[in-house]
Design a protein around this motif. Sequence first.
Motif, PDB file in Angstrom:
ATOM      1  N   TYR A  49     -28.634 -30.941  34.172  1.00 42.43           N
ATOM      2  CA  TYR A  49     -29.318 -31.086  32.924  1.00 42.43           C
ATOM      3  C   TYR A  49     -30.252 -31.860  32.488  1.00 42.43           C
ATOM      4  O   TYR A  49     -30.044 -33.235  32.758  1.00 42.43           O
ATOM      5  CB  TYR A  49     -28.250 -30.874  31.649  1.00 42.43           C
ATOM      6  CG  TYR A  49     -28.744 -30.683  30.197  1.00 42.43           C
ATOM      7  CD1 TYR A  49     -28.926 -29.551  29.757  1.00 42.43           C
ATOM      8  CD2 TYR A  49     -28.936 -31.659  29.658  1.00 42.43           C
ATOM      9  CE1 TYR A  49     -29.641 -29.333  28.592  1.00 42.43           C
ATOM     10  CE2 TYR A  49     -29.611 -31.653  28.267  1.00 42.43           C
ATOM     11  CZ  TYR A  49     -29.693 -30.188  27.883  1.00 42.43           C
ATOM     12  OH  TYR A  49     -30.095 -30.218  26.401  1.00 42.43           O
ATOM     13  N   SER A  50     -31.345 -31.672  32.169  1.00 40.31           N
ATOM     14  CA  SER A  50     -32.651 -32.793  31.789  1.00 40.31           C
ATOM     15  C   SER A  50     -32.686 -33.857  32.851  1.00 40.31           C
ATOM     16  O   SER A  50     -32.313 -34.957  32.728  1.00 40.31           O
ATOM     17  CB  SER A  50     -32.083 -33.574  30.451  1.00 40.31           C
ATOM     18  OG  SER A  50     -33.197 -34.257  30.001  1.00 40.31           O
ATOM     19  N   PRO A  51     -33.158 -33.214  34.073  1.00 36.75           N
ATOM     20  CA  PRO A  51     -33.195 -34.090  35.122  1.00 36.75           C
ATOM     21  C   PRO A  51     -34.017 -35.407  35.277  1.00 36.75           C
ATOM     22  O   PRO A  51     -33.920 -36.463  35.627  1.00 36.75           O
ATOM     23  CB  PRO A  51     -33.644 -33.196  36.439  1.00 36.75           C
ATOM     24  CG  PRO A  51     -34.076 -31.962  35.630  1.00 36.75           C
ATOM     25  CD  PRO A  51     -33.695 -31.881  34.384  1.00 36.75           C
ATOM     26  N   ASP A  52     -35.298 -35.139  34.133  1.00 37.10           N
ATOM     27  CA  ASP A  52     -36.208 -36.274  34.022  1.00 37.10           C
ATOM     28  C   ASP A  52     -35.439 -37.496  33.533  1.00 37.10           C
ATOM     29  O   ASP A  52     -35.978 -38.562  33.339  1.00 37.10           O
ATOM     30  CB  ASP A  52     -37.462 -35.803  32.965  1.00 37.10           C
ATOM     31  CG  ASP A  52     -36.863 -35.100  31.712  1.00 37.10           C
ATOM     32  OD1 ASP A  52     -35.601 -34.938  31.582  1.00 37.10           O
ATOM     33  OD2 ASP A  52     -37.526 -34.685  31.157  1.00 37.10           O
ATOM     34  N   GLU A  53     -34.380 -37.141  32.651  1.00 40.92           N
ATOM     35  CA  GLU A  53     -33.552 -38.374  32.127  1.00 40.92           C
ATOM     36  C   GLU A  53     -33.081 -39.281  33.119  1.00 40.92           C
ATOM     37  O   GLU A  53     -32.289 -40.201  32.922  1.00 40.92           O
ATOM     38  CB  GLU A  53     -32.684 -37.924  31.026  1.00 40.92           C
ATOM     39  CG  GLU A  53     -33.522 -37.293  29.841  1.00 40.92           C
ATOM     40  CD  GLU A  53     -32.704 -37.089  28.530  1.00 40.92           C
ATOM     41  OE1 GLU A  53     -31.570 -37.451  28.579  1.00 40.92           O
ATOM     42  OE2 GLU A  53     -33.049 -36.276  27.663  1.00 40.92           O
ATOM     43  N   TYR A  54     -32.690 -38.743  34.231  1.00 44.67           N
ATOM     44  CA  TYR A  54     -32.005 -39.447  35.353  1.00 44.67           C
ATOM     45  C   TYR A  54     -32.674 -39.725  36.666  1.00 44.67           C
ATOM     46  O   TYR A  54     -32.376 -40.584  37.362  1.00 44.67           O
ATOM     47  CB  TYR A  54     -30.656 -38.692  35.320  1.00 44.67           C
ATOM     48  CG  TYR A  54     -29.844 -37.903  34.436  1.00 44.67           C
ATOM     49  CD1 TYR A  54     -29.150 -39.224  33.547  1.00 44.67           C
ATOM     50  CD2 TYR A  54     -30.187 -36.905  33.681  1.00 44.67           C
ATOM     51  CE1 TYR A  54     -28.240 -38.846  32.319  1.00 44.67           C
ATOM     52  CE2 TYR A  54     -29.558 -36.709  32.423  1.00 44.67           C
ATOM     53  CZ  TYR A  54     -28.810 -37.672  31.821  1.00 44.67           C
ATOM     54  OH  TYR A  54     -28.270 -37.486  30.531  1.00 44.67           O
ATOM     55  N   LEU A  55     -33.568 -38.661  37.157  1.00 44.57           N
ATOM     56  CA  LEU A  55     -34.012 -39.051  38.440  1.00 44.57           C
ATOM     57  C   LEU A  55     -34.990 -40.154  38.355  1.00 44.57           C
ATOM     58  O   LEU A  55     -34.669 -41.066  39.378  1.00 44.57           O
ATOM     59  CB  LEU A  55     -35.081 -37.540  38.583  1.00 44.57           C
ATOM     60  CG  LEU A  55     -35.815 -37.725  40.069  1.00 44.57           C
ATOM     61  CD1 LEU A  55     -34.801 -37.537  41.057  1.00 44.57           C
ATOM     62  CD2 LEU A  55     -36.704 -36.811  39.897  1.00 44.57           C
ATOM     63  N   TRP A  56     -35.837 -40.338  37.527  1.00 51.50           N
ATOM     64  CA  TRP A  56     -36.608 -41.568  37.681  1.00 51.50           C
ATOM     65  C   TRP A  56     -35.952 -42.709  37.519  1.00 51.50           C
ATOM     66  O   TRP A  56     -36.232 -43.852  38.299  1.00 51.50           O
ATOM     67  CB  TRP A  56     -37.794 -41.323  36.757  1.00 51.50           C
ATOM     68  CG  TRP A  56     -38.507 -40.253  36.562  1.00 51.50           C
ATOM     69  CD1 TRP A  56     -38.710 -39.407  35.448  1.00 51.50           C
ATOM     70  CD2 TRP A  56     -39.501 -39.532  37.504  1.00 51.50           C
ATOM     71  NE1 TRP A  56     -39.647 -38.256  35.848  1.00 51.50           N
ATOM     72  CE2 TRP A  56     -39.951 -38.479  36.988  1.00 51.50           C
ATOM     73  CE3 TRP A  56     -39.545 -39.821  38.707  1.00 51.50           C
ATOM     74  CZ2 TRP A  56     -40.779 -37.518  37.801  1.00 51.50           C
ATOM     75  CZ3 TRP A  56     -40.327 -39.144  39.637  1.00 51.50           C
ATOM     76  CH2 TRP A  56     -40.813 -37.905  39.197  1.00 51.50           C
ATOM     77  N   ALA A  57     -35.009 -42.756  36.648  1.00 54.35           N
ATOM     78  CA  ALA A  57     -34.182 -44.105  36.312  1.00 54.35           C
ATOM     79  C   ALA A  57     -33.356 -44.279  37.305  1.00 54.35           C
ATOM     80  O   ALA A  57     -33.150 -45.280  37.746  1.00 54.35           O
ATOM     81  CB  ALA A  57     -33.268 -43.687  34.905  1.00 54.35           C
ATOM     82  N   THR A  58     -32.781 -43.302  38.258  1.00 57.11           N
ATOM     83  CA  THR A  58     -32.235 -43.633  39.523  1.00 57.11           C
ATOM     84  C   THR A  58     -32.793 -44.116  40.391  1.00 57.11           C
ATOM     85  O   THR A  58     -32.494 -45.038  41.279  1.00 57.11           O
ATOM     86  CB  THR A  58     -31.217 -42.334  39.833  1.00 57.11           C
ATOM     87  OG1 THR A  58     -30.615 -41.969  38.751  1.00 57.11           O
ATOM     88  CG2 THR A  58     -30.211 -42.581  40.981  1.00 57.11           C
ATOM     89  N   LEU A  59     -34.188 -43.572  40.716  1.00 54.04           N
ATOM     90  CA  LEU A  59     -35.001 -43.960  41.533  1.00 54.04           C
ATOM     91  C   LEU A  59     -35.472 -45.417  41.634  1.00 54.04           C
ATOM     92  O   LEU A  59     -35.867 -46.016  42.433  1.00 54.04           O
ATOM     93  CB  LEU A  59     -36.393 -42.867  41.846  1.00 54.04           C
ATOM     94  CG  LEU A  59     -35.941 -41.497  42.449  1.00 54.04           C
ATOM     95  CD1 LEU A  59     -37.196 -40.808  42.137  1.00 54.04           C
ATOM     96  CD2 LEU A  59     -35.896 -41.648  43.928  1.00 54.04           C
ATOM     97  N   GLN A  60     -35.600 -45.637  40.205  1.00 51.39           N
ATOM     98  CA  GLN A  60     -36.082 -46.964  39.998  1.00 51.39           C
ATOM     99  C   GLN A  60     -35.068 -48.176  40.417  1.00 51.39           C
ATOM    100  O   GLN A  60     -35.402 -49.285  40.543  1.00 51.39           O
ATOM    101  CB  GLN A  60     -36.151 -47.084  38.305  1.00 51.39           C
ATOM    102  CG  GLN A  60     -36.267 -48.727  38.000  1.00 51.39           C
ATOM    103  CD  GLN A  60     -37.620 -49.257  38.377  1.00 51.39           C
ATOM    104  OE1 GLN A  60     -38.272 -48.747  39.148  1.00 51.39           O
ATOM    105  NE2 GLN A  60     -38.144 -50.429  37.539  1.00 51.39           N
ATOM    106  N   ARG A  61     -33.780 -47.897  40.533  1.00 49.92           N
ATOM    107  CA  ARG A  61     -32.751 -48.846  41.026  1.00 49.92           C
ATOM    108  C   ARG A  61     -32.273 -48.507  42.567  1.00 49.92           C
ATOM    109  O   ARG A  61     -31.411 -48.932  42.915  1.00 49.92           O
ATOM    110  CB  ARG A  61     -31.568 -48.433  40.183  1.00 49.92           C
ATOM    111  CG  ARG A  61     -31.834 -48.610  38.655  1.00 49.92           C
ATOM    112  CD  ARG A  61     -32.626 -49.887  38.226  1.00 49.92           C
ATOM    113  NE  ARG A  61     -31.651 -51.115  37.968  1.00 49.92           N
ATOM    114  CZ  ARG A  61     -30.963 -51.420  36.966  1.00 49.92           C
ATOM    115  NH1 ARG A  61     -30.973 -50.310  35.957  1.00 49.92           N
ATOM    116  NH2 ARG A  61     -30.017 -52.088  36.822  1.00 49.92           N
TER     117      ARG A  61
END
Length: 440
Positions: A328-340
Amino acid sequence: MLRHLQRKIRQLNMNCFLITGCIFFLLTIVLKYVSLDCNMDDVNESGDIRGEYCRNHYYQALNLSASGRKNCSKIILGDWNEVRNTLGVDNLIVKNKKVIATDTEYLEVTKDCKEFKKLKKYVMISLSEEERNYPIAYSMVVHDNIEMFKRLLRSIYTSQNIYCVHVDMKSQNTFHKAVRAIAACFHNVFVASKLESVVYASWFRVQADLNCMENLLKSNVGWKYLINTCGADFPLKTNAEIVNALQSLTGKNSMESEIPPPYKKRRWQYHHEIKDYVVQTDIKKKPPPLNISIFSGSAYIVVTRGFVKSLFEKSIAKELIDWAKDIYSPDEYLWATLQRLPGMPGSLPTHIKYDTSDINALARLVKWQSLEGDTEHGALYTACTGKNRRQVCVYGTGDLHWMLQQHHLFANKFDPIVDDHAIQCLEEYLRYKYFYGNIM
């Protein structure tokens, strides 16, 4: 004696004639030089403005002064009487409210691109060598409101940047045509080669940006950073200020990336189906690849070219992308996770000390309804003066003073139907600052 006097008079007349002729000749040369240098039709897209006269000339031709009787300078400086007067007059004089232009009107006006750019006051020149040598890539995801798209593009447009526009497949056909017509008027604006039918909180919102990112990597523009935007965004900084901010990152990305609260875990622990909306099922998902720690953040990011390339080249990034397609709402998790994620260009370590809130990131200024209130009693910011929509403030005129004191590059959300004064004043402010580099 008389003859001598006559000779003197003739000589004096001749001298005056010669002096007058010389002055006239010099004025002609000067005016011709000035007119050539300040001719908006002839200026090269990457040319400089020579001298204060030409700068003033261009500004007078391209200024975006707000309509009506409001004083944007006072509003931006925090004059609440001016804010109240502006909104009061606007409510009383309904007939003067701005009418939003239609798709069909834009299809008509873009038939002559030269006239369109002149009429809508796009700036086709770059004011500094530093900006010309630092191109930026933009992904612009839009679905309606051609007037707002035109104004957003105008506010961030420079000839050295590159702009990819993704139009929702579900949008009206006339909107698609109008966006393409505007894009066709610029050498560096194009519509994404593949379009998605975007559903709120679904994977297709991410895919829309990925489609633009892939196209932008294939362009011949050597852009340094990518910024993604949507139709409800508006910049808070000029292009020169954005360039300076990006340079100050020294190769790092900037986005919200924090340890998520426990209640959000269901969003990625269960498989979701995409219909007209996103539906959670009872099917549990496998853990993320390599048991990567999931971080939460925002759909809006400021990332390096290297980061974007890695999305299509690094196996761990591609695995995480595949895994995230049914959350659900992958844009809220994908970028933030890739950033770390270790090894991703411009990323930060996973330690909590490197957590970055939306307030501290550069990417986007957002006023969340749950965090509004009395700042003297702990609230993060004062109440929205526009209208809250989905728990997010659609900015009003009274938010401008606070907004322009922040460091963010863009703010979200704006809607001319809710409050067009806020957008008009931002346009006036940014256009003046673009030419003169200081406040009004």
